[in-house]
Design a protein around this motif. Structure first.
Motif, PDB file in Angstrom:
ATOM      1  N   MET A   1       4.301 -76.121   5.346  1.00  0.00           N
ATOM      2  CA  MET A   1       3.333 -77.170   5.683  1.00  0.00           C
ATOM      3  C   MET A   1       2.255 -76.599   6.589  1.00  0.00           C
ATOM      4  O   MET A   1       2.550 -75.800   7.472  1.00  0.00           O
ATOM      5  N   ILE A 237       1.641 -76.672  -1.518  1.00  0.00           N
ATOM      6  CA  ILE A 237       1.089 -77.009  -0.201  1.00  0.00           C
ATOM      7  C   ILE A 237       0.080 -78.137  -0.340  1.00  0.00           C
ATOM      8  O   ILE A 237       0.079 -79.101   0.446  1.00  0.00           O
ATOM      9  N   SER A 240       1.865 -81.506  -0.852  1.00  0.00           N
ATOM     10  CA  SER A 240       2.546 -82.027   0.332  1.00  0.00           C
ATOM     11  C   SER A 240       1.556 -82.515   1.385  1.00  0.00           C
ATOM     12  O   SER A 240       1.764 -83.555   2.010  1.00  0.00           O
ATOM     13  N   VAL A 241       0.461 -81.779   1.571  1.00  0.00           N
ATOM     14  CA  VAL A 241      -0.543 -82.216   2.540  1.00  0.00           C
ATOM     15  C   VAL A 241      -1.243 -83.482   2.052  1.00  0.00           C
ATOM     16  O   VAL A 241      -1.518 -84.397   2.836  1.00  0.00           O
ATOM     17  N   ARG A 244       1.068 -86.362   2.753  1.00  0.00           N
ATOM     18  CA  ARG A 244       1.164 -86.597   4.191  1.00  0.00           C
ATOM     19  C   ARG A 244      -0.089 -87.263   4.746  1.00  0.00           C
ATOM     20  O   ARG A 244      -0.005 -88.149   5.601  1.00  0.00           O
TER      21      ARG A 244
END
Length: 310
Positions: A1, A237, A240-241, A244
């Motif tokens: 992350m 990545i 996931s970002v 989030r």
């Protein structure tokens, strides 16, 4: 992350090696609110990717992974290859770049002019990627991913932290997405300060498909911007970002992108590649409609194109 702390570290590591690219206010009437154009196409080698390239190579050197005899290797449709070849040359190590057969001649010529060893083959980025991975395993060269490594993403994220310094009250940032490295870096940089809208060609909707599926998935890739936004799937990545940070994805058509690119030239005398024009197309077509008084920044991320096609 990747977090803002990683981006701050990337800023310190790459200090003095990158250009601080300007922000230009767009003409009134483009949207109800204020619009700024972040001119990242003025970065070294013509795209934001120099930021991640320097950060990745320098971090590898710090860890003792970088060998002066074999240097680095990257798979790229062109822009990541150019950036990594440039960074490697500046840092005194060799670079090998694997590109698909569809890579524009202008980008291949620039790679060779920088001094990189260019290996061309395969119809898509995926083929170049597999060949580059094998090369890294066989030679010990440091592999620099085009978009899906923490240091690459953190380096790209310095665009976002720089933008916040230039336009502290920005509400929304529009970013074109291929593999998603720039989007992820910018989203991490502005997390808690602004939202990010990912703009993708309908012919290569990598993040859009990933968000719908709940995970990165392969998508067919085609269209006018495939040379720079032609990753087959969003990076882990990036996904996931995006989840989030609540990144929204909107789609634009090839004709939208062509028209936006022409408008940037006609209205501002700005020359960008089709991939960079995708983010601007979100505003010109209404794929993204800002609220009244919303403050929007558009990242114009690359200019490696043939001006004759304007």
């Amino acid at each position: 992350m990747v977090t803002r702390a990683d981006i701050d570290q990337a800023e310190r590591r790459t200090a003095g090696l990158l250009r601080r690219t300007p922000v230009v206010a767009a003409d009134p009437g483009l949207a109800d609110g204020q619009v700024w154009l972040k001119c990242e196409f003025m970065q070294h080698t013509g795209t934001f990717k120099a930021r991640g390239a320097f950060n990745r190579i320098l971090a590898s050197r710090e860890r003792g992974e970088l060998r002066a005899d074999v240097g680095i290797v990257v798979a790229s449709g062109g822009n990541a290859g150019l950036a990594n070849a440039y960074a490697a040359k500046q840092l005194g190590v060799p670079a090998t770049v694997f590109v698909p057969e569809t890579a524009p001649a202008v980008k291949v010529a620039k790679l060779k002019a920088i001094g990189a060893t260019v290996v061309q083959g395969g119809a898509e980025y995926a083929a170049a990627y597999q060949a580059a991975v094998v090369h890294a395993e066989e030679t010990g060269a440091v592999y620099c991913h085009a978009y899906d490594q923490p240091e690459i993403v953190a380096g790209a994220g310095t665009v976002g932290s720089e933008l916040l310094d230039q336009v502290p009250d920005v509400d929304t940032v529009l970013v074109a997405v291929g593999g998603g490295g720039l989007m992820a870096g910018v989203a991490a940089a502005v997390e808690g300060s602004a939202k990010v809208v990912a703009v993708e060609p309908g012919a290569a909707p990598t993040l859009h498909a990933a968000l719908a599926a709940g995970k990165p998935v392969d998508v067919p890739v085609s269209g006018i911007a495939a040379d720079s936004l032609g990753a087959r799937r969003a990076g882990g990545i990036a996904f996931s970002v995006a989840v989030r940070c609540g990144v929204e994805s909107v789609l634009v058509t090839d004709s939208d992108i062509v028209a936006a690119r022409s408008a940037l030239w006609n209205d501002y005398r700005i020359v960008v590649e089709h991939g960079a024009a995708a983010a601007y197309a979100a505003l010109t077509t209404g794929a993204y409609v800002p609220a009244r008084d919303e403050r929007v920044a558009v990242i114009l991320c690359g200019a490696n194109t043939d001006p004759a096609t304007l």
